[in-house]
Enzyme design. Sequence first.
Site: not given
Length: 671
Positions: A34, A36-38, A83-84, A113, A115, A117, A136, A225, A288, A312, A407, A410, A425, A431
């Site tokens: 998350d 890295d995404f943000d 979203s937040l 609160e 968060k 996941d 959502r 919530y 909040k 986060k 494999c 084997c 395999c 095996c």
Amino acid sequence: MSPAEAKTQIQALTAELKQHNYNYYVLAMPTIADFDFDKKLEQLNKLEKEFPEFADPDSPTQRVGGDVTKEFVTVKHRWPMLSLGNTYNAQELVEFDQRIRKAIGDSFEYVCELKFDGLSMSLTYEAGKLVRAVTRGDGTQGDEVTTNVRTIHSIPKKLDKGEFPELFEIRGEVFMHLKAFERLNKERTDNGEVAYANPRNFASGTMKLQDSAEVARRPLDCILYGLYTEKTLFKTHWESLEAVKSWGFHVDNHSALCSDINGVLEFINKWDKDRFGLSYDIDGIVIKINNYSQQQELGFTSKSPRWAISYKFKAERVETELVQVTYQVGRTGAVTPVANLKPVLLAGTTVKRATLHNADEITERLKLHEHDTVFVEKGGEIIPKIISVNLDKRKPDAKAIAYITHCPACNTALLRTEGEAAWYCPNDEGCPPQIVGKMQHFTGRKAMDIDGLGDETIETLFKQGFIKRISDLYNLHEHSVELKKLGRFGEKSINNMLEGIEKSKQMPFEKVLFGLGIRYIGETVAKKLAFHFKTIDKLMAASLEELVAAEEIGERIAQSIIEYFGNETHQQEIEKLKVQGLQFVVVENEVKLASEKLTGQSFIISGVFEKFSRDELKDIIEQNGGKILSSISAKLSYVVAGDNMGPAKLEKAQKLNIPIISDQELIDKVS
Ligand code: IVH
């Protein structure tokens, strides 16, 4: 940056983030942390502000969420599900606090609160009844998943106390407890299915199932919530939480009221450390403004409220060296790669290994090279994962790691079914880890439950050449003299083992069928098949059409059954087992009690258990003469409680003085 460079970067980031959104929302299989995404989203946002002429109108910066799957009815949200905004450090929170002060002055309170996941869910109640549950989706409209949500025990289907309005929506997070995640994920890999990467994906994958019976097998929880009503009923968010708790909803009791930002920071610091002790994953804290009229004053941006923000946590991350990739072969032949790492301390434990899931993870996503330096992260899961490679530290002559073609046990050439992630395999009869794994599965607790024959004993007996296939177990009694000569087992343990094997001939058909270890045939499917077809002969003779006509049997399972029984060695093995006296016919209407120890006693099972599913505990109670009741009353003898039992139930049981026992205490009663 030149406009041309900006254009290229904007396009690349947009495409990458769209793909991540698709992975997250549609496939429920995210491949980026998350954080890295943000960061990437923020980078894109900045570039778009500077060079608005290159922004894609459908840019990920303009959307709350992702796409909506097709199989469910799409429902528009009465109130959008926003979203937040995210923060990652104290400074960003102090800036949030300053913005608030500037807008509404100094007199306000925060509610902090956890968060959770999981995936957010909006529940609509009319006249106290749950009438609709919607995911959502993209924030404006989501999937209607009411049937699935009805299987979640902590969500009341009908409210029977409190002064709730005629119509309201309540929102919260659906998630899976870590213990249930580990147990069910192990079951999946045992059955040759691909494991989920984390509890959130498992929960969101579960909500997308079309079959609510399967959903019911996967214990989910939901913490609420947020209350939404036409007319404002309460002055503060805190009061509304208190109220919905009294109506019977599962509300988190770790939340706190804080009078200023220092209190918020204290709360955050506490949970940054303590979160590893929770029975579920959290990925941050939500802050909040408590007072509703102040919330209104602050209002919203197009994507998120100005009166709330999330903080986060940084997933704990360390750098270490990849020593070697090794491969494990499961009983179904599925090959799982494992990264062996130079030991390193992470979130309080020494990490030596990380999951690599499948071939694509090595050769496509991470593009791993020998002795790479890797970043390892740990969420709530027990086994950490490799997030990325530190390319700066890669030696110029390092060779790319190629996935094995044969494999490791084997040397048979590996195969991959189209559309599946795992290589396997195919040498199931020759095996060693497959043979041993299959016999361990057959004798295991959930299948034939053979006493005195543990996993190690099976391995020894195989290595010494006593057993090669399941039917050999039932000839072991002919070798008791040789077994004694081995010197590894005492006379008593040999007798114990032989007795256990003999006794297992009485195990019901569904257990035998599950024990055979047919790919994709888990415990529940084995039961369904046994009760549908009644005998192995009918099951073996069934066509694809007849198989898919049975409840819960899809084409993939049907195909696997046909393949299994089409194999001549399997047919011969079943003939042998029949002659040896195993059960291949369902015995109906005959409830065989394991004991009468619980006769006259009644039970309710609540919460999540580490070792058992709720169904298994139910079976144990019923097989020993006990009864399962559906609600708590003075008549009830015991509540069997696991983790996170609903607070309403707990309160009621305590009021009526009903003893609350653990799963172990139940087992002690019948053993
Ligand atoms: S309040 C308008 N409270 O976080 C604000 N959200 O990033 C609505 N979440 O979509 C959300 N725990 O899925 C809120 N205690 C909590 C939460 C929470 C988890 C999730 C939720 C939301 C996402 C926003």
